[in-house]
Scaffold this motif. Structure first.
Motif, PDB file in Angstrom:
ATOM      1  N   MET A 297     -12.633   8.395  -9.859  1.00 36.69           N
ATOM      2  CA  MET A 297     -11.990   7.357 -10.669  1.00 36.69           C
ATOM      3  C   MET A 297     -11.254   6.345  -9.789  1.00 36.69           C
ATOM      4  SD  MET A 297     -11.640   6.365 -13.767  1.00 36.69           S
ATOM      5  CE  MET A 297     -10.599   5.295 -14.760  1.00 36.69           C
ATOM      6  N   SER A 298     -10.571   6.853  -8.801  1.00 41.17           N
ATOM      7  CA  SER A 298      -9.828   5.976  -7.897  1.00 41.17           C
ATOM      8  C   SER A 298     -10.777   5.077  -7.116  1.00 41.17           C
ATOM      9  CB  SER A 298      -8.977   6.800  -6.931  1.00 41.17           C
ATOM     10  OG  SER A 298      -9.792   7.649  -6.145  1.00 41.17           O
ATOM     11  N   ASN A 299     -11.979   5.588  -6.776  1.00 45.41           N
ATOM     12  CA  ASN A 299     -12.961   4.772  -6.062  1.00 45.41           C
ATOM     13  C   ASN A 299     -13.457   3.625  -6.937  1.00 45.41           C
ATOM     14  OD1 ASN A 299     -12.784   6.396  -3.789  1.00 45.41           O
ATOM     15  ND2 ASN A 299     -14.451   7.750  -4.462  1.00 45.41           N
ATOM     16  N   VAL A 300     -13.667   3.920  -8.249  1.00 46.14           N
ATOM     17  CA  VAL A 300     -14.113   2.876  -9.169  1.00 46.14           C
ATOM     18  C   VAL A 300     -13.062   1.784  -9.294  1.00 46.14           C
ATOM     19  CG1 VAL A 300     -14.771   2.368 -11.546  1.00 46.14           C
ATOM     20  CG2 VAL A 300     -15.587   4.468 -10.440  1.00 46.14           C
ATOM     21  N   ILE A 301     -11.800   2.185  -9.411  1.00 44.31           N
ATOM     22  CA  ILE A 301     -10.713   1.198  -9.502  1.00 44.31           C
ATOM     23  C   ILE A 301     -10.629   0.373  -8.229  1.00 44.31           C
ATOM     24  CG2 ILE A 301      -8.233   0.924  -9.732  1.00 44.31           C
ATOM     25  CD1 ILE A 301      -8.209   3.433 -11.454  1.00 44.31           C
ATOM     26  N   ARG A 302     -10.819   1.034  -7.080  1.00 47.71           N
ATOM     27  CA  ARG A 302     -10.749   0.316  -5.805  1.00 47.71           C
ATOM     28  C   ARG A 302     -11.891  -0.693  -5.697  1.00 47.71           C
ATOM     29  NH1 ARG A 302     -11.142   4.372  -2.820  1.00 47.71           N
ATOM     30  NH2 ARG A 302      -8.938   4.949  -2.881  1.00 47.71           N
ATOM     31  N   VAL A 303     -13.095  -0.281  -6.151  1.00 51.68           N
ATOM     32  CA  VAL A 303     -14.235  -1.197  -6.107  1.00 51.68           C
ATOM     33  C   VAL A 303     -13.992  -2.408  -7.005  1.00 51.68           C
ATOM     34  CG1 VAL A 303     -16.669  -1.457  -6.729  1.00 51.68           C
ATOM     35  CG2 VAL A 303     -15.907   0.574  -5.474  1.00 51.68           C
ATOM     36  N   ARG A 304     -13.439  -2.154  -8.207  1.00 54.16           N
ATOM     37  CA  ARG A 304     -13.146  -3.269  -9.108  1.00 54.16           C
ATOM     38  C   ARG A 304     -12.127  -4.219  -8.509  1.00 54.16           C
ATOM     39  NH1 ARG A 304     -12.746  -0.316 -15.071  1.00 54.16           N
ATOM     40  NH2 ARG A 304     -14.990   0.159 -15.270  1.00 54.16           N
ATOM     41  N   LYS A 305     -11.118  -3.676  -7.860  1.00 55.18           N
ATOM     42  CA  LYS A 305     -10.107  -4.528  -7.237  1.00 55.18           C
ATOM     43  C   LYS A 305     -10.708  -5.382  -6.130  1.00 55.18           C
ATOM     44  CE  LYS A 305      -6.006  -1.704  -8.177  1.00 55.18           C
ATOM     45  NZ  LYS A 305      -4.899  -0.921  -7.584  1.00 55.18           N
ATOM     46  N   ASN A 306     -11.722  -4.868  -5.453  1.00 54.20           N
ATOM     47  CA  ASN A 306     -12.343  -5.624  -4.373  1.00 54.20           C
ATOM     48  C   ASN A 306     -13.365  -6.640  -4.879  1.00 54.20           C
ATOM     49  OD1 ASN A 306     -10.892  -4.206  -2.437  1.00 54.20           O
ATOM     50  ND2 ASN A 306     -12.462  -2.618  -2.228  1.00 54.20           N
TER      51      ASN A 306
ATOM     52  N   ILE B 177     -15.580 -12.362  -7.211  1.00 50.60           N
ATOM     53  CA  ILE B 177     -16.273 -13.045  -8.310  1.00 50.60           C
ATOM     54  C   ILE B 177     -15.472 -14.252  -8.785  1.00 50.60           C
ATOM     55  CG2 ILE B 177     -17.084 -12.795 -10.688  1.00 50.60           C
ATOM     56  CD1 ILE B 177     -17.682  -9.882 -10.087  1.00 50.60           C
ATOM     57  N   TYR B 178     -14.170 -14.077  -8.895  1.00 45.04           N
ATOM     58  CA  TYR B 178     -13.309 -15.173  -9.352  1.00 45.04           C
ATOM     59  C   TYR B 178     -13.363 -16.344  -8.362  1.00 45.04           C
ATOM     60  CZ  TYR B 178      -9.062 -17.744 -10.464  1.00 45.04           C
ATOM     61  OH  TYR B 178      -8.165 -18.733 -10.758  1.00 45.04           O
ATOM     62  N   ILE B 179     -13.256 -16.038  -7.068  1.00 42.10           N
ATOM     63  CA  ILE B 179     -13.308 -17.097  -6.059  1.00 42.10           C
ATOM     64  C   ILE B 179     -14.673 -17.776  -6.063  1.00 42.10           C
ATOM     65  CG2 ILE B 179     -13.241 -17.554  -3.574  1.00 42.10           C
ATOM     66  CD1 ILE B 179     -11.156 -15.352  -3.334  1.00 42.10           C
ATOM     67  N   GLY B 180     -15.744 -16.975  -6.244  1.00 46.30           N
ATOM     68  CA  GLY B 180     -17.074 -17.559  -6.305  1.00 46.30           C
ATOM     69  C   GLY B 180     -17.240 -18.511  -7.475  1.00 46.30           C
ATOM     70  N   LEU B 181     -16.700 -18.148  -8.636  1.00 48.51           N
ATOM     71  CA  LEU B 181     -16.776 -19.025  -9.803  1.00 48.51           C
ATOM     72  C   LEU B 181     -15.985 -20.308  -9.596  1.00 48.51           C
ATOM     73  CD1 LEU B 181     -16.442 -16.408 -12.701  1.00 48.51           C
ATOM     74  CD2 LEU B 181     -18.506 -17.641 -11.990  1.00 48.51           C
ATOM     75  N   VAL B 182     -14.814 -20.195  -8.974  1.00 51.21           N
ATOM     76  CA  VAL B 182     -13.997 -21.391  -8.714  1.00 51.21           C
ATOM     77  C   VAL B 182     -14.720 -22.315  -7.734  1.00 51.21           C
ATOM     78  CG1 VAL B 182     -11.853 -22.217  -7.698  1.00 51.21           C
ATOM     79  CG2 VAL B 182     -11.819 -20.256  -9.236  1.00 51.21           C
ATOM     80  N   MET B 183     -15.308 -21.741  -6.664  1.00 51.30           N
ATOM     81  CA  MET B 183     -16.041 -22.554  -5.697  1.00 51.30           C
ATOM     82  C   MET B 183     -17.247 -23.233  -6.341  1.00 51.30           C
ATOM     83  SD  MET B 183     -14.537 -22.474  -2.733  1.00 51.30           S
ATOM     84  CE  MET B 183     -12.936 -22.411  -3.563  1.00 51.30           C
ATOM     85  N   ALA B 184     -17.951 -22.493  -7.215  1.00 52.83           N
ATOM     86  CA  ALA B 184     -19.103 -23.086  -7.904  1.00 52.83           C
ATOM     87  C   ALA B 184     -18.670 -24.234  -8.803  1.00 52.83           C
ATOM     88  CB  ALA B 184     -19.823 -22.011  -8.715  1.00 52.83           C
ATOM     89  N   LEU B 185     -17.548 -24.062  -9.505  1.00 47.23           N
ATOM     90  CA  LEU B 185     -17.048 -25.115 -10.389  1.00 47.23           C
ATOM     91  C   LEU B 185     -16.644 -26.351  -9.600  1.00 47.23           C
ATOM     92  CD1 LEU B 185     -16.227 -25.909 -13.291  1.00 47.23           C
ATOM     93  CD2 LEU B 185     -13.971 -24.945 -12.815  1.00 47.23           C
ATOM     94  N   LEU B 186     -16.096 -26.150  -8.416  1.00 45.33           N
ATOM     95  CA  LEU B 186     -15.635 -27.273  -7.607  1.00 45.33           C
ATOM     96  C   LEU B 186     -16.784 -28.019  -6.934  1.00 45.33           C
ATOM     97  CD1 LEU B 186     -12.472 -25.751  -5.861  1.00 45.33           C
ATOM     98  CD2 LEU B 186     -12.510 -27.488  -7.647  1.00 45.33           C
ATOM     99  N   TYR B 187     -17.751 -27.280  -6.401  1.00 44.33           N
ATOM    100  CA  TYR B 187     -18.758 -27.888  -5.541  1.00 44.33           C
ATOM    101  C   TYR B 187     -20.112 -28.095  -6.212  1.00 44.33           C
ATOM    102  CZ  TYR B 187     -15.498 -27.185  -1.718  1.00 44.33           C
ATOM    103  OH  TYR B 187     -14.393 -27.233  -0.911  1.00 44.33           O
TER     104      TYR B 187
END
Length: 274
Positions: A1-10, A15-25
């Protein structure tokens, strides 16, 4: 369970940064791609061509507008860099109350809507002997560009160790020598940041420029805005692509030399401490 949470945090921040970069460029990428489109209309892709770059180089009105924009932006950056830095240095010597008051006044040209500031400048220049043209545009652009340099330099001065200047003065350096040797190198990145923002704001301005420009001082944004009535030609996409490439190259070179200078300073400090 802790590994799944760690993967989600990473994964989620990426994904958020990728979406922001796509929206900008993504819009920038679309402009660059369609500058090579054979069709004069962006609705359909008909093939790859370089004809629009050749036609852009022969469009004297477009090139003259670009030259005028660069001229206005260069003079504006010089004025904004000098006066914004000088104002920040002067305000840093004031008390807290006076510093807050001057800082608030500096924010006004940024907060006020462009149309209101443009009308105010138009009314001001109408009662002066100045002719509408490059001079009025430079003065107008400097009005809202100086605060950007002032803000960037003020932030840097607040984070600077004042004891460095005092140490230089104790070692016999005159005020100007201490400023040139200690203060100026420390605030130079902030000055460059403010000047680059000023250049971007000046090159991008349409509202104020359209109100205070003369018939022989049409800048590139005004020229492009006037072309919107009949549709933007792919020549504009070609010119925009060249400008994007030049600006990205300059930004990359600035970042490279800044990093090299920082690394060289770090090596010198390590060598002195060894």
């Amino acid at each position: 369970m802790s590994n799944v949470i760690r993967v989600r945090k990473n994964v989620f921040p990426k994904i958020y940064i990728g979406l922001v970069m796509a929206l900008l460029y993504m819009p920038v990428l679309v402009v660059m791609v369609y500058s090579f489109n054979q069709s004069e209309h962006s609705a359909a892709w008909t093939g790859v061509t370089l004809d629009w770059y050749r036609e852009m180089s022969r469009d004297r009105r477009l090139i003259d507008a670009l030259r005028k924009s660069v001229e206005v932006a260069a003079i504006t950056c010089a004025i904004s860099g000098v006066f914004g830095t000088a104002a920040a240095l002067a305000v840093s010597r004031y008390g807290a109350k006076a510093r807050r008051t001057v800082s608030f006044l500096m924010y006004i040209p940024i907060i006020v809507p462009e149309i209101i500031l443009g009308v105010a400048l138009l009314m001001f220049f109408s009662v002066t002997p100045l002719r509408y043209g490059v001079t009025t545009m430079v003065l107008s652009h400097s009005t809202f560009c100086i605060p950007y340099v002032f803000i960037m330099v003020s932030i840097r001065l607040r984070g600077m160790d004042a004891s460095l200047v005092e140490a230089a003065r104790d070692l016999g350096a005159r005020p100007f020598k201490a400023f040139r040797s200690v203060t100026l190198p420390l605030i130079m990145p902030a000055i460059l940041s403010g000047v680059l923002i000023s250049a971007a704001m000046s090159l991008d301005d349409v509202v104020i420029s359209s109100l205070v420009s003369g018939p022989e001082s049409m800048t590139l944004p005004i020229r492009i805005f006037s072309m919107l009535r009949i549709g933007v030609s792919p020549r504009v996409n070609a010119l925009s692509t060249i400008m994007i490439f030049v600006l990205f190259t300059l930004a990359g070179l600035l970042q490279f030399f800044t990093r090299e200078k920082r690394n060289r300073r770090f090596k010198d400090e390590v060598g002195m401490n060894a």
